[in-house]
Design a protein around this motif. Sequence first.
Motif, PDB file in Angstrom:
ATOM      1  N   PHE A  33      88.199  49.434  45.675  1.00  0.00           N
ATOM      2  CA  PHE A  33      87.319  49.274  46.832  1.00  0.00           C
ATOM      3  C   PHE A  33      87.010  47.780  46.905  1.00  0.00           C
ATOM      4  N   ILE A  34      87.552  47.129  47.921  1.00  0.00           N
ATOM      5  CA  ILE A  34      87.446  45.672  48.014  1.00  0.00           C
ATOM      6  C   ILE A  34      86.645  45.286  49.253  1.00  0.00           C
ATOM      7  N   ILE A 187      84.276  58.462  49.657  1.00  0.00           N
ATOM      8  CA  ILE A 187      85.695  58.595  50.017  1.00  0.00           C
ATOM      9  C   ILE A 187      86.569  57.874  48.989  1.00  0.00           C
ATOM     10  N   ASN A 188      86.079  56.741  48.524  1.00  0.00           N
ATOM     11  CA  ASN A 188      86.776  55.996  47.480  1.00  0.00           C
ATOM     12  C   ASN A 188      86.821  56.798  46.172  1.00  0.00           C
ATOM     13  N   ARG A 189      85.710  57.430  45.819  1.00  0.00           N
ATOM     14  CA  ARG A 189      85.705  58.269  44.607  1.00  0.00           C
ATOM     15  C   ARG A 189      86.680  59.431  44.745  1.00  0.00           C
ATOM     16  N   ALA A 192      90.724  57.487  47.883  1.00  0.00           N
ATOM     17  CA  ALA A 192      91.287  56.532  48.837  1.00  0.00           C
ATOM     18  C   ALA A 192      91.019  55.092  48.392  1.00  0.00           C
ATOM     19  N   THR A 193      91.972  54.237  48.636  1.00  0.00           N
ATOM     20  CA  THR A 193      91.816  52.804  48.407  1.00  0.00           C
ATOM     21  C   THR A 193      91.187  52.215  49.668  1.00  0.00           C
ATOM     22  N   ILE A 194      90.155  51.380  49.496  1.00  0.00           N
ATOM     23  CA  ILE A 194      89.441  50.880  50.676  1.00  0.00           C
ATOM     24  C   ILE A 194      89.388  49.353  50.670  1.00  0.00           C
ATOM     25  N   ALA A 207      80.470  46.579  46.496  1.00  0.00           N
ATOM     26  CA  ALA A 207      81.879  46.898  46.266  1.00  0.00           C
ATOM     27  C   ALA A 207      82.293  46.367  44.898  1.00  0.00           C
ATOM     28  N   PRO A 208      83.129  47.111  44.177  1.00  0.00           N
ATOM     29  CA  PRO A 208      83.528  46.690  42.826  1.00  0.00           C
ATOM     30  C   PRO A 208      84.315  45.380  42.812  1.00  0.00           C
TER      31      PRO A 208
END
Length: 232
Positions: A33-34, A187-189, A192-194, A207-208
């Motif tokens: 998640f960027i 959704i990321n968990r 999905a890549t975000i 965001a991480p």
Amino acid sequence: MLSMKNISKVYQTEKVRTHALRDFDLQVNEGEFIAVTGPSGSGKTTFLNIAGMLEPYTSGEYMLDDVNVGTLSDNQRADLRNQKIGFIFQGFNLIPDLNLYENVEVPLRYRGIKTAERKRRIEECLEKVGLGSRAKHLPQQLSGGQQQRVAIARALAGQPRFLLADEPTGNLDSLMARQVMELLEEINRDGATIVMVTHDPELARRAPRNIQVVDGQLADFTLYQSREKEII
Ligand code: ADP
Ligand code: ADP
């Protein structure tokens, strides 16, 4: 999952030549998640549009899951986009005279998905964003935050592994922005890549991984944060 090497993008109009991206290098791994920040005009939207294969790049190499995007035909690119990528925009882009169910249905019809499967996905996705009971409402009957959640349901209905969001909270007050952010985190968990462009430093910090675009290039730091640190 995504790898850009030396990507450059030049916009050439009659009088002006703009180097929107230059020697842009980025690797995005599955499940990240960027948050993407940077000054206005620095190339964030251009990057997102190229990542989503909405725009061609001028030079460099873009690989999406081992596929070299530059070698694809228009049809192959459209298929790849439909299979893998979902988009969320600042302005929601809902169709005003279609109800929520029909709005989520549009891209599924376009992809030739059969009625029963469409119904299953639409109901599941509206439920996921907390609007299962509002399927027959029109967009104008909802708050901005709810409209953005419909747009997220529409993106999710395509079952994308890769979600690209361009200022998804730009039109929302801070409470609604946080709710949309929480939904994206969920959704990321779920897998999905975000990649999300944002001007909101508070959301970016959540965001991480943060990256910054300055003058069409990735600024020379990439900040990783652990969720544990965030909670403290
Ligand atoms: P950001 O999203 O960071 O605000 P953009 O990616 O929208 O930046 O724009 C990067 C640069 O490219 C800006 O100088 C902008 O004016 C220019 N640009 C973007 N789109 C076009 C276009 N279609 N034609 C010409 N120049 C463009
Ligand atoms: P031309 O300059 O002959 O129009 P382009 O390379 O600009 O050819 O591509 C034609 C169309 O295909 C454009 O409308 C563009 O949107 C799309 N396109 C080309 N390459 C890509 C790409 N890598 N990603 C997304 N769209 C692309």
